[in-house]
Design a protein around this motif. Structure first.
Motif, PDB file in Angstrom:
ATOM      1  N   LEU A 387       0.862  -1.183   0.000  1.00 58.50           N
ATOM      2  CA  LEU A 387       0.000   0.000   0.000  1.00 58.50           C
ATOM      3  C   LEU A 387       0.894   1.227   0.000  1.00 58.50           C
ATOM      4  O   LEU A 387       1.753   1.378   0.874  1.00 58.50           O
ATOM      5  N   ILE A 388       0.715   2.071  -0.997  1.00 65.69           N
ATOM      6  CA  ILE A 388       1.585   3.235  -1.186  1.00 65.69           C
ATOM      7  C   ILE A 388       0.736   4.501  -1.191  1.00 65.69           C
ATOM      8  O   ILE A 388      -0.265   4.579  -1.913  1.00 65.69           O
ATOM      9  N   THR A 389       1.123   5.484  -0.371  1.00 69.17           N
ATOM     10  CA  THR A 389       0.445   6.785  -0.427  1.00 69.17           C
ATOM     11  C   THR A 389       1.465   7.862  -0.762  1.00 69.17           C
ATOM     12  O   THR A 389       2.625   7.793  -0.341  1.00 69.17           O
ATOM     13  N   THR A 390       1.018   8.846  -1.523  1.00 68.64           N
ATOM     14  CA  THR A 390       1.903   9.910  -2.003  1.00 68.64           C
ATOM     15  C   THR A 390       1.212  11.254  -1.834  1.00 68.64           C
ATOM     16  O   THR A 390       0.026  11.383  -2.144  1.00 68.64           O
ATOM     17  N   ALA A 391       1.953  12.232  -1.319  1.00 69.37           N
ATOM     18  CA  ALA A 391       1.383  13.567  -1.090  1.00 69.37           C
ATOM     19  C   ALA A 391       2.489  14.614  -1.175  1.00 69.37           C
ATOM     20  O   ALA A 391       3.662  14.284  -1.381  1.00 69.37           O
ATOM     21  N   GLN A 392       2.106  15.872  -0.988  1.00 71.62           N
ATOM     22  CA  GLN A 392       3.075  16.970  -1.080  1.00 71.62           C
ATOM     23  C   GLN A 392       4.087  16.941   0.068  1.00 71.62           C
ATOM     24  O   GLN A 392       5.239  17.304  -0.107  1.00 71.62           O
ATOM     25  N   THR A 393       3.629  16.529   1.281  1.00 69.14           N
ATOM     26  CA  THR A 393       4.508  16.533   2.448  1.00 69.14           C
ATOM     27  C   THR A 393       4.428  15.183   3.163  1.00 69.14           C
ATOM     28  O   THR A 393       3.510  14.392   2.936  1.00 69.14           O
ATOM     29  N   ARG A 394       5.387  14.962   4.062  1.00 68.14           N
ATOM     30  CA  ARG A 394       5.403  13.721   4.843  1.00 68.14           C
ATOM     31  C   ARG A 394       4.157  13.610   5.717  1.00 68.14           C
ATOM     32  O   ARG A 394       3.538  12.545   5.817  1.00 68.14           O
ATOM     33  N   GLU A 395       3.797  14.692   6.363  1.00 72.96           N
ATOM     34  CA  GLU A 395       2.616  14.678   7.233  1.00 72.96           C
ATOM     35  C   GLU A 395       1.357  14.307   6.448  1.00 72.96           C
ATOM     36  O   GLU A 395       0.541  13.493   6.895  1.00 72.96           O
ATOM     37  N   GLU A 396       1.222  14.855   5.250  1.00 72.51           N
ATOM     38  CA  GLU A 396       0.055  14.541   4.419  1.00 72.51           C
ATOM     39  C   GLU A 396       0.081  13.083   3.965  1.00 72.51           C
ATOM     40  O   GLU A 396      -0.958  12.429   3.902  1.00 72.51           O
ATOM     41  N   ALA A 397       1.276  12.576   3.641  1.00 67.44           N
ATOM     42  CA  ALA A 397       1.397  11.176   3.207  1.00 67.44           C
ATOM     43  C   ALA A 397       1.038  10.221   4.345  1.00 67.44           C
ATOM     44  O   ALA A 397       0.401   9.184   4.119  1.00 67.44           O
ATOM     45  N   ILE A 398       1.421  10.573   5.570  1.00 61.91           N
ATOM     46  CA  ILE A 398       1.084   9.751   6.742  1.00 61.91           C
ATOM     47  C   ILE A 398      -0.426   9.780   6.984  1.00 61.91           C
ATOM     48  O   ILE A 398      -1.053   8.731   7.212  1.00 61.91           O
ATOM     49  N   ASN A 399      -1.036  10.969   6.930  1.00 62.24           N
ATOM     50  CA  ASN A 399      -2.490  11.071   7.127  1.00 62.24           C
ATOM     51  C   ASN A 399      -3.255  10.292   6.058  1.00 62.24           C
ATOM     52  O   ASN A 399      -4.269   9.655   6.332  1.00 62.24           O
ATOM     53  N   LYS A 400      -2.744  10.346   4.841  1.00 60.28           N
ATOM     54  CA  LYS A 400      -3.367   9.596   3.735  1.00 60.28           C
ATOM     55  C   LYS A 400      -3.222   8.089   3.975  1.00 60.28           C
ATOM     56  O   LYS A 400      -4.152   7.314   3.713  1.00 60.28           O
ATOM     57  N   MET A 401      -2.055   7.670   4.503  1.00 63.51           N
ATOM     58  CA  MET A 401      -1.831   6.260   4.799  1.00 63.51           C
ATOM     59  C   MET A 401      -2.771   5.782   5.905  1.00 63.51           C
ATOM     60  O   MET A 401      -3.341   4.683   5.816  1.00 63.51           O
ATOM     61  N   LYS A 402      -2.960   6.600   6.929  1.00 60.60           N
ATOM     62  CA  LYS A 402      -3.896   6.241   8.005  1.00 60.60           C
ATOM     63  C   LYS A 402      -5.290   5.997   7.426  1.00 60.60           C
ATOM     64  O   LYS A 402      -5.947   4.999   7.742  1.00 60.60           O
ATOM     65  N   ARG A 403      -5.722   6.915   6.597  1.00 57.91           N
ATOM     66  CA  ARG A 403      -7.057   6.811   5.995  1.00 57.91           C
ATOM     67  C   ARG A 403      -7.149   5.570   5.109  1.00 57.91           C
ATOM     68  O   ARG A 403      -8.131   4.818   5.159  1.00 57.91           O
ATOM     69  N   ALA A 404      -6.109   5.314   4.303  1.00 56.70           N
ATOM     70  CA  ALA A 404      -6.116   4.159   3.397  1.00 56.70           C
ATOM     71  C   ALA A 404      -6.102   2.841   4.181  1.00 56.70           C
ATOM     72  O   ALA A 404      -6.786   1.883   3.814  1.00 56.70           O
ATOM     73  N   LEU A 405      -5.328   2.782   5.265  1.00 57.87           N
ATOM     74  CA  LEU A 405      -5.288   1.577   6.091  1.00 57.87           C
ATOM     75  C   LEU A 405      -6.647   1.320   6.746  1.00 57.87           C
ATOM     76  O   LEU A 405      -7.075   0.172   6.871  1.00 57.87           O
ATOM     77  N   ASP A 406      -7.326   2.390   7.166  1.00 57.84           N
ATOM     78  CA  ASP A 406      -8.667   2.254   7.757  1.00 57.84           C
ATOM     79  C   ASP A 406      -9.668   1.697   6.738  1.00 57.84           C
ATOM     80  O   ASP A 406     -10.602   0.985   7.098  1.00 57.84           O
ATOM     81  N   GLU A 407      -9.462   2.040   5.460  1.00 60.39           N
ATOM     82  CA  GLU A 407     -10.357   1.567   4.392  1.00 60.39           C
ATOM     83  C   GLU A 407     -10.044   0.133   3.948  1.00 60.39           C
ATOM     84  O   GLU A 407     -10.875  -0.529   3.337  1.00 60.39           O
ATOM     85  N   PHE A 408      -8.812  -0.319   4.209  1.00 59.48           N
ATOM     86  CA  PHE A 408      -8.337  -1.598   3.688  1.00 59.48           C
ATOM     87  C   PHE A 408      -8.889  -2.734   4.558  1.00 59.48           C
ATOM     88  O   PHE A 408      -8.491  -2.905   5.707  1.00 59.48           O
ATOM     89  N   VAL A 409      -9.799  -3.509   3.999  1.00 56.78           N
ATOM     90  CA  VAL A 409     -10.427  -4.602   4.740  1.00 56.78           C
ATOM     91  C   VAL A 409     -10.049  -5.940   4.105  1.00 56.78           C
ATOM     92  O   VAL A 409     -10.308  -6.165   2.921  1.00 56.78           O
ATOM     93  N   ILE A 410      -9.395  -6.786   4.890  1.00 59.67           N
ATOM     94  CA  ILE A 410      -9.089  -8.163   4.455  1.00 59.67           C
ATOM     95  C   ILE A 410      -9.571  -9.087   5.563  1.00 59.67           C
ATOM     96  O   ILE A 410      -9.078  -9.012   6.694  1.00 59.67           O
ATOM     97  N   GLU A 411     -10.511  -9.952   5.246  1.00 56.89           N
ATOM     98  CA  GLU A 411     -11.045 -10.888   6.236  1.00 56.89           C
ATOM     99  C   GLU A 411     -10.807 -12.331   5.803  1.00 56.89           C
ATOM    100  O   GLU A 411     -10.641 -12.601   4.617  1.00 56.89           O
ATOM    101  N   GLY A 412     -10.766 -13.220   6.786  1.00 56.31           N
ATOM    102  CA  GLY A 412     -10.511 -14.637   6.531  1.00 56.31           C
ATOM    103  C   GLY A 412      -9.119 -15.053   6.965  1.00 56.31           C
ATOM    104  O   GLY A 412      -8.862 -16.216   7.255  1.00 56.31           O
ATOM    105  N   ILE A 413      -8.202 -14.083   6.988  1.00 56.36           N
ATOM    106  CA  ILE A 413      -6.824 -14.315   7.438  1.00 56.36           C
ATOM    107  C   ILE A 413      -6.406 -13.140   8.324  1.00 56.36           C
ATOM    108  O   ILE A 413      -7.082 -12.114   8.359  1.00 56.36           O
TER     109      ILE A 413
END
Length: 447
Positions: A387-413
């Motif tokens: 999972l890769i997030t890209t933004a103008q600044t490090r802080e924005e990339a981290i916030n985007k990663m948090k949001r993307a990880l919250d959206e990422f759902v994998i069940e069964g394992i």
């Protein structure tokens, strides 16, 4: 240009290579073990050939089967991806003997840079700073004692044929040296069939920072900036970012120049990575060179808008590089999503994915070969997505990663998504204040 490329790999990297080949108008051949018959790389390639049973030794590492697949499909090039045969000089040589282009380093280059002692000697010749230590393989324990005193404790014993953290021991004082020497040699012999050891000064508070380089067949090389890979567990990278929060402009210039000089000194052809240890005073030392594409190459692509797989193919076809060095324009972070349980000492968790919801949105990239109802086989590396997030600044990339990880759902394992989510809230990570020792004190919080 090549008409048909066989991808001698599996999973997300095989799919990644197929995508670029399609965009370049090149036909693709997937190879697969019986355990991977339902994998996406098999579905999306133009042709697919089964090369053996699940065990890697009987399929993805079986050179004769892969060469036979290339010949029956009339492939004129083979891309090995990373892992498996990507840094195998025998396979590179076999391709050349069959008049099939190996999209990677030459057999001589793989041998020269694959053996750590020989790589270090070459880098010293090229004027690249190297960690103080032995000049080559240590003959016996008496020599080991003498070199340790000359180098100064703490020291690190390393297997010359090592990789993945095997055959390595940190020794902090003289009384511990004999046990470290015996243990490291025994592990190296069991893992690689070679108990040759060398020694380096142990760098305190180290950062693992690598420089991506590309060299062409005309002796020219360039660098594509750095990646910080310091968040590791048992010498396996967990997350990477570029630019490094520890980097300064003068340091990037010095490390970039050293990497380009090294690549041109050895006349390196293809994409490669020169890995450095950087101490707390920003002194950098050559660690090793990977003569292949890296798992974490997407973050470099994101910050400089560049297709590294396409560049590999072009260079292999004899196209010269521009020679221009690239600097990051954005900030990008990659989280490796593994089928492991982070609440249970990262125990592997193969099995069937019952539910999958992928994150999306601006600046979010997901490289994966899995889907709902896909069965993750227990035979291979546990990484199932990047999972890769890209933004103008490090802080924005981290916030985007948090949001993307919250959206990422994998069940069964079980997966490492919860680990990455907690990492993104860790104060030391947020401050960019981490070294390769970070995971020694990291504890998962049960929620």
């Amino acid at each position: 240009m090549f008409k048909k490329i066989l991808i001698a790999n599996r999973g997300e990297i095989a799919l990644r290579i197929i995508r670029t080949c399609k965009e370049m108008g090149i036909k693709t051949v997937a190879v697969y073990s019986t355990a991977d018959a339902e994998s996406l790389h098999v579905r999306f390639a133009d042709e697919a050939v089964c090369i053996g049973p699940p065990a890697s030794s009987e399929s993805y590492l079986k050179m004769s089967n892969i060469m036979a697949a290339a010949e029956i499909t009339n492939a004129d090039a083979i891309h090995p991806g990373y892992g498996f045969l990507s840094e195998n000089s025998k396979f590179s040589k076999m391709c050349a003997e069959h008049d099939i282009k190996f999209i990677g380093a030459s057999p001589e280059m793989i041998d020269r840079m694959g053996d750590k002692a020989s790589a270090k000697a070459t880098m010293k010749e090229a004027g690249v700073p190297c960690v103080p230590g032995s000049d080559g393989i240590i003959e016996d324990f008496e020599s080991c004692q003498k070199i340790a005193i000359e180098t100064g404790y703490p020291v690190m014993l390393k297997a010359t044929a090592g990789g993945g953290g095997k055959g390595m021991r940190a020794v902090w004082k003289e009384e511990e040296l004999k046990k470290g020497w015996d243990d490291a040699r025994q592990e190296a012999k069991a893992s690689f069939g070679n108990d040759g050891m060398y020694m380096e000064k142990l760098i305190e508070e180290p950062r693992h920072i690598e420089i991506q380089i590309v060299g062409d067949s005309y002796g020219k090389a360039c660098h594509l900036s750095e990646r910080d890979c310091s968040i590791q567990r048992r010498h396996q990278k967990l997350t990477e970012e570029t630019p490094s929060p520890f980097m300064t402009k003068p340091l990037r210039k010095k490390m970039g120049e050293a990497a380009v000089n090294a690549a041109e000194f050895i006349k390196y052809e293809g994409a490669g990575t020169i890995e450095f240890l950087v101490d707390k005073h920003r002194n950098f030392y050559f660690m090793e060179m990977n003569t292949r594409i890296q798992v974490e190459h997407p973050i470099t692509e994101q910050v400089i808008d560049f297709d590294l797989i396409q560049e590999q193919i072009l260079v292999a076809a004899g196209v010269p590089i521009s020679g221009k060095n690239y600097m990051p324009k954005l900030h990008s972070i990659e989280c490796r999503i593994n089928a492991e349980d982070p609440f249970n000492d990262f125990r592997p968790s193969p099995g069937r994915i019952t539910t999958l919801h992928s994150p999306g949105g601006h600046g979010v990239r997901l490289d994966t070969h899995v889907y709902a109802d896909y069965v993750i086989p227990p035979y291979y590396d546990s990484m199932i997505a990047k999972l890769i997030t890209t933004a103008q600044t490090r802080e924005e990339a981290i916030n985007k990663m948090k949001r993307a990880l919250d959206e990422f759902v994998i069940e069964g394992i079980k997966t490492t998504i919860p680990f990455h989510r907690q990492l993104m809230d860790h104060p030391d990570y947020l401050a960019g204040n981490y070294t390769t020792k970070f995971m020694e004190d990291f504890k998962m919080i049960e929620k």
